[in-house]
Scaffold this motif. Structure first.
Motif, short mmCIF file in Angstrom:
data_model
loop_
_atom_site.label_atom_id
_atom_site.label_comp_id
_atom_site.label_asym_id
_atom_site.label_seq_id
_atom_site.Cartn_x
_atom_site.Cartn_y
_atom_site.Cartn_z
N VAL A 16 0.75 -1.23 -0.04
CA VAL A 16 0.00 0.02 0.08
C VAL A 16 0.78 1.16 -0.08
N VAL A 17 0.58 2.09 -0.84
CA VAL A 17 1.17 3.43 -1.01
C VAL A 17 0.12 4.71 -0.31
N ILE A 18 0.62 5.20 0.33
CA ILE A 18 -0.28 6.36 0.81
C ILE A 18 0.34 7.76 0.74
N VAL A 19 -0.58 8.70 0.16
CA VAL A 19 0.08 9.96 -0.20
C VAL A 19 -0.85 10.93 0.76
N GLY A 20 0.21 11.33 1.72
CA GLY A 20 -0.42 12.75 2.58
C GLY A 20 -0.22 11.95 4.16
N ALA A 21 0.59 12.48 4.92
CA ALA A 21 0.63 12.40 6.30
C ALA A 21 0.14 12.98 7.26
N ALA A 28 -5.02 5.63 8.54
CA ALA A 28 -5.14 4.47 7.49
C ALA A 28 -3.97 3.48 7.65
N ALA A 29 -2.73 4.03 7.70
CA ALA A 29 -1.62 3.38 7.80
C ALA A 29 -1.57 2.38 8.94
N ALA A 130 2.65 4.86 13.81
CA ALA A 130 2.71 4.21 12.63
C ALA A 130 3.96 3.28 12.42
N GLU A 131 5.21 4.41 12.85
CA GLU A 131 6.58 3.73 12.52
C GLU A 131 6.67 2.60 13.42
N ALA A 132 6.34 2.70 14.70
CA ALA A 132 6.44 1.73 15.77
C ALA A 132 5.78 0.38 15.07
N LYS A 183 0.14 -2.45 -4.64
CA LYS A 183 -1.21 -2.90 -5.09
C LYS A 183 -2.32 -2.00 -4.80
N TYR A 184 -2.40 -1.29 -3.83
CA TYR A 184 -3.26 -0.42 -3.67
C TYR A 184 -2.65 1.11 -3.16
N THR A 185 -3.14 2.11 -4.05
CA THR A 185 -2.66 3.48 -3.46
C THR A 185 -3.77 4.42 -3.03
N LEU A 186 -3.50 5.04 -1.77
CA LEU A 186 -4.54 5.79 -1.10
C LEU A 186 -3.90 7.25 -1.03
N PHE A 187 -5.04 8.00 -1.90
CA PHE A 187 -4.68 9.56 -1.94
C PHE A 187 -5.12 10.15 -0.56
N ALA A 188 -4.60 10.68 0.42
CA ALA A 188 -5.05 11.20 1.50
C ALA A 188 -4.62 12.68 1.47
N GLU A 189 -4.69 13.46 0.44
CA GLU A 189 -4.01 14.64 0.13
C GLU A 189 -4.74 15.93 0.93
#
Length: 235
Positions: A16-21, A28-29, A130-132, A183-189
């Motif tokens: 999974v690739v997520i755009v926007g922290a 979501a992450a 999330a990093e943990a 496989k999935y890209t989530l746009f959270a911009e």
């Protein structure tokens, strides 16, 4: 240097690739890793650090946080410490402020279950969570291009090239951006996401939707006499 002469980008593969922290992307992450710790999840953030592009002060409803991290109130590092204790609404004239009774206000104006705090600090705390769990987070990398496969489906994003001068020429430090494929890209911009706008137009995602509504928010930061400060007051 023309586009054809550019060196190829390096590519990395993730589940999974997520755009926007922001809260949505980080939430979501975290949830994905809670559901399946084996998933590889990456978050890219255009800000120099997580929280840099987030409106700082806010009154937050903790209902989603309660589901995501139920014990957040016991976490000493969580920045949400101040619960709303009092709501006050006023009608301003040129010379006075007239207090309005709370019972005439719509339910959404009731903040008594909410918390006051910095959304930027909350995002930095969520990033640590999330990093943990094993999420990779790359701040300072703006997603500038949507990548498509040969069937036209989204296969990931590319980050912007580094070392480009204002006139478009390449400096000695020029390096190509990365391709982050999933496989999935989530746009959270957020509300003004440039890639999201492209996707909405390309796939007609708004074809069966009502026209969007926009509002303008004004923020002021006031310094007041500490003796007049009332903890938990939303006014």
């Amino acid at each position: 240097m023309s586009t054809e002469e550019l060196p190829p980008r390096e590519s990395m593969e993730f589940d999974v690739v997520i755009v926007g922290a922001g809260p949505s992307g980080l939430g979501a992450a975290i949830r994905l890793k809670q559901l399946n710790p084996e998933l590889s999840v990456v978050v890219v953030e255009k800000g120099s650090e997580v929280g840099a592009h987030i409106l700082s002060g806010a009154v937050m409803d903790p209902v989603a946080l309660d589901k995501l991290i139920p014990d957040w109130r016991e976490d000493a590092d969580c920045p949400l410490k101040t619960e709303v204790k009092d709501d006050r609404f006023y009608w301003f004239t040129e010379t006075k402020a007239i207090k309005l009774p709370n019972f005439i206000m719509p339910p959404l104006m009731n903040n008594h279950h909410c918390y006051i705090g910095s959304l930027g600090r909350l995002c930095r705390w969520l990033a640590g969570k999330a990093e943990a769990l094993g999420v990779e987070i790359y701040p300072g990398f703006a997603a500038t291009e949507v990548l498509y496969d040969d069937k036209g489906a989204v296969r990931g994003i590319a980050t912007g090239d580094m070392g480009v001068a204002k006139d478009g020429s390449h400096k000695a430090s020029f390096t190509r951006g990365m391709e982050l494929c999933g496989k999935y890209t989530l746009f959270a911009e957020g509300a003004r996401g440039s890639l999201t706008k492209q996707l909405v137009a390309k796939f007609s995602l708004d074809a069966n939707s009502q026209p969007p509504k926009f509002g303008i928010g004004l923020k002021e930061v006031w310094q007041i006499d500490p003796s007049k400060h009332q903890k938990g007051l939303v006014q």
